[in-house]
Design a protein around this motif. Structure first.
Motif, PDB file in Angstrom:
ATOM      1  N   LYS A 196       0.578  -0.862   0.067  1.00  0.00           N
ATOM      2  CA  LYS A 196       0.133  -0.197  -0.069  1.00  0.00           C
ATOM      3  C   LYS A 196       0.726   1.586  -0.158  1.00  0.00           C
ATOM      4  CE  LYS A 196      -3.553   2.131   2.055  1.00  0.00           C
ATOM      5  NZ  LYS A 196      -4.536   1.963   3.547  1.00  0.00           N
ATOM      6  N   ILE A 197       2.257   1.434   0.105  1.00  0.00           N
ATOM      7  CA  ILE A 197       2.594   2.471   0.840  1.00  0.00           C
ATOM      8  C   ILE A 197       3.181   2.197  -0.323  1.00  0.00           C
ATOM      9  CG2 ILE A 197       4.794   3.122   1.845  1.00  0.00           C
ATOM     10  CD1 ILE A 197       3.433   2.260   4.528  1.00  0.00           C
ATOM     11  N   ASN A 246       8.912   4.149  -4.031  1.00  0.00           N
ATOM     12  CA  ASN A 246      10.121   3.727  -3.812  1.00  0.00           C
ATOM     13  C   ASN A 246      10.861   4.408  -2.095  1.00  0.00           C
ATOM     14  OD1 ASN A 246      10.036   1.317  -5.761  1.00  0.00           O
ATOM     15  ND2 ASN A 246      11.674   1.890  -7.042  1.00  0.00           N
ATOM     16  N   LEU A 247      11.030   5.429  -2.538  1.00  0.00           N
ATOM     17  CA  LEU A 247      11.703   5.938  -1.065  1.00  0.00           C
ATOM     18  C   LEU A 247      10.130   5.932   0.054  1.00  0.00           C
ATOM     19  CD1 LEU A 247      13.518   7.746  -0.218  1.00  0.00           C
ATOM     20  CD2 LEU A 247      11.978   9.900  -1.103  1.00  0.00           C
ATOM     21  N   GLY A 248       8.764   6.139  -0.192  1.00  0.00           N
ATOM     22  CA  GLY A 248       7.909   5.912   1.104  1.00  0.00           C
ATOM     23  C   GLY A 248       8.228   4.769   1.009  1.00  0.00           C
ATOM     24  N   TYR A 280      11.300   4.146   3.597  1.00  0.00           N
ATOM     25  CA  TYR A 280      11.374   4.462   4.909  1.00  0.00           C
ATOM     26  C   TYR A 280      10.391   4.110   6.025  1.00  0.00           C
ATOM     27  CZ  TYR A 280      12.800   9.207   2.959  1.00  0.00           C
ATOM     28  OH  TYR A 280      13.600   9.875   3.327  1.00  0.00           O
ATOM     29  N   PHE A 281       9.035   2.704   5.737  1.00  0.00           N
ATOM     30  CA  PHE A 281       8.454   2.323   6.221  1.00  0.00           C
ATOM     31  C   PHE A 281       8.926   1.135   6.289  1.00  0.00           C
ATOM     32  CE2 PHE A 281       5.684  -1.658   6.147  1.00  0.00           C
ATOM     33  CZ  PHE A 281       4.589  -0.851   6.915  1.00  0.00           C
ATOM     34  N   VAL A 282       9.890   0.719   5.686  1.00  0.00           N
ATOM     35  CA  VAL A 282      10.788  -0.660   6.103  1.00  0.00           C
ATOM     36  C   VAL A 282      12.068  -0.352   6.904  1.00  0.00           C
ATOM     37  CG1 VAL A 282      12.348  -2.484   4.594  1.00  0.00           C
ATOM     38  CG2 VAL A 282      10.333  -2.035   3.924  1.00  0.00           C
ATOM     39  N   CYS A 283      12.357   0.881   6.845  1.00  0.00           N
ATOM     40  CA  CYS A 283      13.867   1.329   7.965  1.00  0.00           C
ATOM     41  C   CYS A 283      13.133   1.711   9.034  1.00  0.00           C
ATOM     42  CB  CYS A 283      14.330   2.357   7.341  1.00  0.00           C
ATOM     43  SG  CYS A 283      15.641   1.797   5.665  1.00  0.00           S
TER      44      CYS A 283
END
Length: 142
Positions: free
Chosen positions: A88-89, A95-97, A100-103
């Motif tokens: 969804k993100i 890819n940048l969002g 950020y989510f995974v990090c």
């Protein structure tokens, strides 16, 4: 066959004799085991979370789970739920969002793994202090 039964009874008696010395530390044991298991769980999660991180970095991430997962198996539901939010993100923010989510998820997982590891070590320290105090006072016969 009877010698096996005798050795089994003897080993059981020895085991309970050893446990008698750990009476004071048995109260901390369940909490120690829980903290250790949670530390291991979050440590393994750190390794598993490298997969979506590397997919985003090498531009191989493609949205696959765009609908909310159904609850069947708890472990599979957690994986599907993470994939749902990740996809969804990825669709909404690119890819940048998603990076950020995974990090952020990796940082939280590392934090939890280290906190539970620290708590387990603190509990083990209490157990060691209790054991050394008990042995000290039994030696001087107070």
């Amino acid at each position: 066959w009877s010698s096996d039964v005798c050795s089994s009874d003897l080993s059981t008696k020895i085991y309970f004799r050893i446990l008698a010395f750990a009476k004071g530390s048995l109260t901390f044991l369940p909490l120690y085991i829980l903290c250790t298991l949670l530390s291991i769980l979050f440590g393994m999660l750190n390794i598993v979370l490298l997969i979506p991180l590397l997919k985003v970095i090498f531009d191989k991430a493609e949205p696959k789970h765009l609908s909310m997962p159904e609850f069947n198996n708890p472990a599979q539901f957690i994986v599907d739920y993470f994939d749902y939010w990740f996809d969804k993100i990825l669709v909404e923010h690119g890819n940048l969002g998603s990076l950020y989510f995974v990090c952020a998820v990796v940082m939280v997982s590392v934090l939890f793994a280290n906190v539970f590891r620290y708590m387990a070590q603190r509990i083990m320290l209490k157990i060691r202090v209790l054991t050394s105090l008990e042995s000290y006072f039994t030696e001087i016969k107070i």
